[in-house]
Motif scaffolding. Structure first.
Motif, PDB file in Angstrom:
ATOM      1  N   MET A   1      54.608   6.697 144.790  1.00 44.51           N
ATOM      2  CA  MET A   1      54.001   5.793 143.213  1.00 44.51           C
ATOM      3  C   MET A   1      55.057   5.235 143.727  1.00 44.51           C
ATOM      4  N   ASN A   2      54.898   4.436 142.215  1.00 39.51           N
ATOM      5  CA  ASN A   2      55.323   3.051 141.822  1.00 39.51           C
ATOM      6  C   ASN A   2      56.230   3.226 140.304  1.00 39.51           C
ATOM      7  N   GLY A   3      57.502   2.979 140.608  1.00 39.31           N
ATOM      8  CA  GLY A   3      57.453   3.159 138.396  1.00 39.31           C
ATOM      9  C   GLY A   3      59.182   2.027 138.707  1.00 39.31           C
ATOM     10  N   THR A   4      59.598   1.790 137.010  1.00 39.75           N
ATOM     11  CA  THR A   4      61.128   1.517 136.945  1.00 39.75           C
ATOM     12  C   THR A   4      62.490   2.313 136.645  1.00 39.75           C
ATOM     13  N   ILE A   5      62.965   1.724 136.705  1.00 39.57           N
ATOM     14  CA  ILE A   5      64.235   2.559 136.459  1.00 39.57           C
ATOM     15  C   ILE A   5      64.652   1.585 135.397  1.00 39.57           C
ATOM     16  N   THR A   6      64.550   3.264 134.333  1.00 38.35           N
ATOM     17  CA  THR A   6      64.868   2.287 132.782  1.00 38.35           C
ATOM     18  C   THR A   6      66.898   3.130 132.496  1.00 38.35           C
ATOM     19  N   THR A   7      66.679   4.090 132.972  1.00 41.77           N
ATOM     20  CA  THR A   7      68.509   4.031 132.934  1.00 41.77           C
ATOM     21  C   THR A   7      69.111   4.279 134.076  1.00 41.77           C
ATOM     22  N   TRP A   8      70.330   3.840 133.749  1.00 39.73           N
ATOM     23  CA  TRP A   8      71.677   4.674 135.006  1.00 39.73           C
ATOM     24  C   TRP A   8      72.502   4.494 134.750  1.00 39.73           C
ATOM     25  N   PHE A   9      72.733   5.858 135.068  1.00 41.55           N
ATOM     26  CA  PHE A   9      74.699   6.503 134.786  1.00 41.55           C
ATOM     27  C   PHE A   9      75.428   5.563 136.060  1.00 41.55           C
ATOM     28  N   LYS A  10      75.534   4.968 136.183  1.00 42.89           N
ATOM     29  CA  LYS A  10      76.317   4.789 137.287  1.00 42.89           C
ATOM     30  C   LYS A  10      77.407   5.769 137.545  1.00 42.89           C
ATOM     31  N   ASP A  11      78.364   6.134 137.026  1.00 41.51           N
ATOM     32  CA  ASP A  11      79.648   7.271 136.964  1.00 41.51           C
ATOM     33  C   ASP A  11      79.388   8.271 136.943  1.00 41.51           C
ATOM     34  N   LYS A  12      77.821   8.008 136.497  1.00 44.94           N
ATOM     35  CA  LYS A  12      77.372  10.136 136.442  1.00 44.94           C
ATOM     36  C   LYS A  12      76.374  10.317 137.625  1.00 44.94           C
TER      37      LYS A  12
END
Length: 158
Positions: A1-12
């Motif tokens: 399936m395809n998608g797009t990263i909408t939110t990324w919490f690098k520290d978590k």
């Protein structure tokens, strides 16, 4: 399936992906094949799943930017695209798949089995199309029955 990263919490180490159906899916960095490429608005492929909190994604692969675009099964190198144009065309409302000349895609197949309003013989409809011309002189034409034209144009403008 395809998608797009909408939110990324690098520290978590986790984030959310909006899939091709518009659903939000949780993912964790340990489920990503190339975690160094994770960033907001990055295109991804993944396997859909669920966990105890809802929809999730695993076997996530971030698609490297600026190299290739995949449209209805066609792989296009972005640097080979000379021009593109979106236009509308009047087509018969009861158009069926041309079995001798079809590039089969999920969009075409779904529109051929999806219940439609009864079309009267000779009735026409407006169909939006995207034409992409490469530097090699090839022109590829996709209709809104095959692809999400707005989403594809957004990728072409990047």
């Amino acid at each position: 399936m395809n998608g797009t990263i909408t939110t990324w919490f690098k520290d978590k180490g986790f984030g959310f992906i909006k899939d091709e159906n518009g659903e939000n899916r949780y993912f964790h960095v340990i489920k990503v094949a190339n975690p160094d490429l994770i960033k907001k608005d990055a295109a991804v492929t993944f396997e859909p799943g669920t966990n105890n909190k809802g929809l999730s994604a695993y076997a996530v692969k971030v698609i490297p930017e600026g190299k290739h675009l995949y449209i209805a099964g066609e792989r296009l190198k972005l640097t080979s695209i000379k021009s593109w144009v979106v236009y509308s065309e009047e087509v018969p409302a009861d158009t069926r798949i041309d079995k001798d000349n079809a590039v089969l895609s999920v969009g075409i197949l779904m529109s051929s089995i999806r219940p439609k309003a009864e079309a009267k013989p000779g009735e026409m409809r407006t169909l939006k199309k995207l034409a992409i011309t490469t530097f090699q002189g090839t022109t590829l034409i996709f209709s809104e029955d095959e692809i999400d034209i707005a989403a594809t144009v957004k990728l072409l403008k990047v």
